[in-house]
Write a protein that holds these residues in place. Structure first.
Motif, PDB file in Angstrom:
ATOM      1  N   PHE A 168       0.825  -1.205   0.000  1.00 41.82           N
ATOM      2  CA  PHE A 168       0.000   0.000   0.000  1.00 41.82           C
ATOM      3  C   PHE A 168       0.860   1.257   0.000  1.00 41.82           C
ATOM      4  O   PHE A 168       0.513   2.256  -0.639  1.00 41.82           O
ATOM      5  CB  PHE A 168      -0.924  -0.009   1.222  1.00 41.82           C
ATOM      6  CG  PHE A 168      -1.737  -1.264   1.350  1.00 41.82           C
ATOM      7  CD1 PHE A 168      -2.433  -1.771   0.264  1.00 41.82           C
ATOM      8  CD2 PHE A 168      -1.793  -1.952   2.542  1.00 41.82           C
ATOM      9  CE1 PHE A 168      -3.184  -2.928   0.371  1.00 41.82           C
ATOM     10  CE2 PHE A 168      -2.534  -3.116   2.664  1.00 41.82           C
ATOM     11  CZ  PHE A 168      -3.224  -3.612   1.572  1.00 41.82           C
ATOM     12  N   GLU A 169       1.989   1.202   0.685  1.00 40.45           N
ATOM     13  CA  GLU A 169       2.905   2.356   0.672  1.00 40.45           C
ATOM     14  C   GLU A 169       3.506   2.561  -0.708  1.00 40.45           C
ATOM     15  O   GLU A 169       3.716   3.709  -1.134  1.00 40.45           O
ATOM     16  CB  GLU A 169       4.000   2.157   1.716  1.00 40.45           C
ATOM     17  CG  GLU A 169       3.492   2.196   3.148  1.00 40.45           C
ATOM     18  CD  GLU A 169       4.581   1.917   4.166  1.00 40.45           C
ATOM     19  OE1 GLU A 169       5.660   1.444   3.731  1.00 40.45           O
ATOM     20  OE2 GLU A 169       4.367   2.160   5.371  1.00 40.45           O
ATOM     21  N   SER A 170       3.767   1.482  -1.411  1.00 37.61           N
ATOM     22  CA  SER A 170       4.284   1.603  -2.781  1.00 37.61           C
ATOM     23  C   SER A 170       3.250   2.251  -3.699  1.00 37.61           C
ATOM     24  O   SER A 170       3.594   3.063  -4.565  1.00 37.61           O
ATOM     25  CB  SER A 170       4.666   0.225  -3.318  1.00 37.61           C
ATOM     26  OG  SER A 170       5.671  -0.368  -2.531  1.00 37.61           O
ATOM     27  N   ALA A 171       1.981   1.891  -3.503  1.00 36.00           N
ATOM     28  CA  ALA A 171       0.922   2.499  -4.304  1.00 36.00           C
ATOM     29  C   ALA A 171       0.827   3.997  -4.022  1.00 36.00           C
ATOM     30  O   ALA A 171       0.595   4.796  -4.939  1.00 36.00           O
ATOM     31  CB  ALA A 171      -0.416   1.817  -3.999  1.00 36.00           C
ATOM     32  N   GLU A 172       1.004   4.384  -2.746  1.00 34.01           N
ATOM     33  CA  GLU A 172       0.977   5.810  -2.410  1.00 34.01           C
ATOM     34  C   GLU A 172       2.155   6.541  -3.043  1.00 34.01           C
ATOM     35  O   GLU A 172       2.018   7.686  -3.496  1.00 34.01           O
ATOM     36  CB  GLU A 172       0.990   5.983  -0.896  1.00 34.01           C
ATOM     37  CG  GLU A 172      -0.283   5.510  -0.210  1.00 34.01           C
ATOM     38  CD  GLU A 172      -0.241   5.782   1.283  1.00 34.01           C
ATOM     39  OE1 GLU A 172       0.382   6.775   1.689  1.00 34.01           O
ATOM     40  OE2 GLU A 172      -0.825   4.985   2.037  1.00 34.01           O
ATOM     41  N   LEU A 173       3.316   5.904  -3.071  1.00 31.57           N
ATOM     42  CA  LEU A 173       4.485   6.531  -3.695  1.00 31.57           C
ATOM     43  C   LEU A 173       4.285   6.699  -5.201  1.00 31.57           C
ATOM     44  O   LEU A 173       4.864   7.618  -5.804  1.00 31.57           O
ATOM     45  CB  LEU A 173       5.735   5.689  -3.431  1.00 31.57           C
ATOM     46  CG  LEU A 173       6.240   5.667  -1.979  1.00 31.57           C
ATOM     47  CD1 LEU A 173       7.424   4.722  -1.843  1.00 31.57           C
ATOM     48  CD2 LEU A 173       6.637   7.073  -1.518  1.00 31.57           C
ATOM     49  N   ASP A 174       3.494   5.835  -5.800  1.00 38.83           N
ATOM     50  CA  ASP A 174       3.196   5.940  -7.232  1.00 38.83           C
ATOM     51  C   ASP A 174       2.124   6.980  -7.527  1.00 38.83           C
ATOM     52  O   ASP A 174       1.738   7.150  -8.684  1.00 38.83           O
ATOM     53  CB  ASP A 174       2.750   4.583  -7.778  1.00 38.83           C
ATOM     54  CG  ASP A 174       3.901   3.591  -7.825  1.00 38.83           C
ATOM     55  OD1 ASP A 174       5.063   4.041  -7.850  1.00 38.83           O
ATOM     56  OD2 ASP A 174       3.636   2.372  -7.823  1.00 38.83           O
ATOM     57  N   GLY A 175       1.650   7.650  -6.482  1.00 46.74           N
ATOM     58  CA  GLY A 175       0.684   8.723  -6.684  1.00 46.74           C
ATOM     59  C   GLY A 175      -0.751   8.353  -6.378  1.00 46.74           C
ATOM     60  O   GLY A 175      -1.657   9.167  -6.602  1.00 46.74           O
ATOM     61  N   ALA A 176      -0.994   7.164  -5.894  1.00 47.64           N
ATOM     62  CA  ALA A 176      -2.366   6.746  -5.584  1.00 47.64           C
ATOM     63  C   ALA A 176      -2.805   7.312  -4.247  1.00 47.64           C
ATOM     64  O   ALA A 176      -2.027   7.360  -3.291  1.00 47.64           O
ATOM     65  CB  ALA A 176      -2.462   5.225  -5.554  1.00 47.64           C
ATOM     66  N   SER A 177      -4.045   7.754  -4.179  1.00 40.86           N
ATOM     67  CA  SER A 177      -4.602   8.208  -2.907  1.00 40.86           C
ATOM     68  C   SER A 177      -4.976   6.991  -2.060  1.00 40.86           C
ATOM     69  O   SER A 177      -4.903   5.854  -2.515  1.00 40.86           O
ATOM     70  CB  SER A 177      -5.831   9.083  -3.153  1.00 40.86           C
ATOM     71  OG  SER A 177      -6.857   8.337  -3.779  1.00 40.86           O
ATOM     72  N   LEU A 178      -5.400   7.254  -0.818  1.00 40.80           N
ATOM     73  CA  LEU A 178      -5.788   6.151   0.057  1.00 40.80           C
ATOM     74  C   LEU A 178      -6.984   5.394  -0.510  1.00 40.80           C
ATOM     75  O   LEU A 178      -7.034   4.161  -0.462  1.00 40.80           O
ATOM     76  CB  LEU A 178      -6.109   6.674   1.462  1.00 40.80           C
ATOM     77  CG  LEU A 178      -4.914   6.975   2.362  1.00 40.80           C
ATOM     78  CD1 LEU A 178      -5.380   7.544   3.688  1.00 40.80           C
ATOM     79  CD2 LEU A 178      -4.078   5.714   2.591  1.00 40.80           C
TER      80      LEU A 178
END
Length: 274
Positions: A168-178
């Motif tokens: 989930f942290e990787s997805a946030e680093l890719d620009g995804a919101s929560l």
């Protein structure tokens, strides 16, 4: 040879247990086919003649069972969708918290799970009456706004924790919101939890008897369990009619269970192949 023998006894045990669980359902169905007014059979000769389907049409003539079925289906579907939404949100949020905050919420969830449901009847009724939502569908699906049960939230929490916070942290680093991480990453990985919570919550709302009895006053809003009570009060000794109504209530739950079980087995086979 030893493996074949063990496999034989395994299937024999599974078949025996399945038969034990199916016998009451078969008895209920066979009793619903007896002429109205006859007592249930207590022997092995369950499918005695004459058999009739008139009990099923009769229950829809005596009471508005079609309306009750619609109400139950509406409440169950709405309750399931809201439960999946709120419980998965809560479980996903818990999985992203720090260790101390997670521990506090886990203890709080366990404490809530130990509170008897009967202890909430009076306070919940007074709250709903104050808000003016009694005698409405919303009073029946209101628990879904809080995940219906703490155990449903914990099921999602344990699923997301096993997945790993790094994804989930990787997805946030890719620009995804929560919300995007929840929808695009967490939910596809939580299919077993979705199926389990969906089935449990459907059974909860479909079989719910106390909440409709407490909050509803209009007959047009009654659900099937309340309709079964009405039928019983009209004629407590007419077992074929009561069994026919019980079959009407039980069959949709069996269909949902079979469909979700098939979906879970299909998903497991896909995971094994991948």
């Amino acid at each position: 040879m030893k493996n074949k023998t063990m496999l034989f006894f395994y299937h024999l045990l599974a078949l025996t247990l399945t038969t034990i669980f199916l016998l009451p359902l078969f008895w209920m169905f066979s009793a619903s086919l007896r002429p109205a007014g006859l007592p249930p059979s207590f022997g092995l000769n369950w499918l005695t003649s004459p058999l009739t389907l008139g009990n099923y049409t009769r229950i829809f003539e005596i009471l508005p069972f079609a309306r009750y079925s619609f109400n139950s289906l509406l409440v169950a579907c709405a309750g399931v969708l809201l439960t999946l939404l709120t419980a998965s949100w809560a479980g996903f949020g818990m999985s992203l918290l720090g260790r101390k905050d997670r521990l506090r919420l886990l203890l709080f969830s366990a404490f809530l799970q130990m509170i008897p449901f009967t202890a909430l009847w009076l306070s919940r009724f007074l709250l709903f009456a104050k808000l003016g939502i009694t005698n409405s569908y919303f009073s029946l699906i209101a628990p879904a706004l809080m995940g219906t049960s703490p155990i449903y939230i914990l099921l999602f929490y344990w699923t997301f924790r096993r997945t790993g916070r790094a994804i989930f942290e990787s997805a946030e680093l890719d620009g995804a919101s929560l919300l995007q991480a929840w929808w695009q990453v967490a939910i596809p990985l939580a299919r077993p939890a979705l199926i389990a919570v969906g089935l449990l919550s459907f059974l909860y709302y479909w079989n719910d008897f106390i909440n409709p009895l407490l909050y509803l006053r209009s007959q047009t809003l009654y659900t099937l369990p309340v309709g079964l009570l009405q039928l019983q009060e009209m004629d407590k000794t007419n077992w074929p009619l009561l069994m026919a109504a019980s079959v009407v209530i039980t069959v949709p739950a069996l269909i949902v269970f079979s469909a979700l079980q098939r979906a879970l087995l299909s998903w497991n086979s896909e995971e094994v192949m991948n």
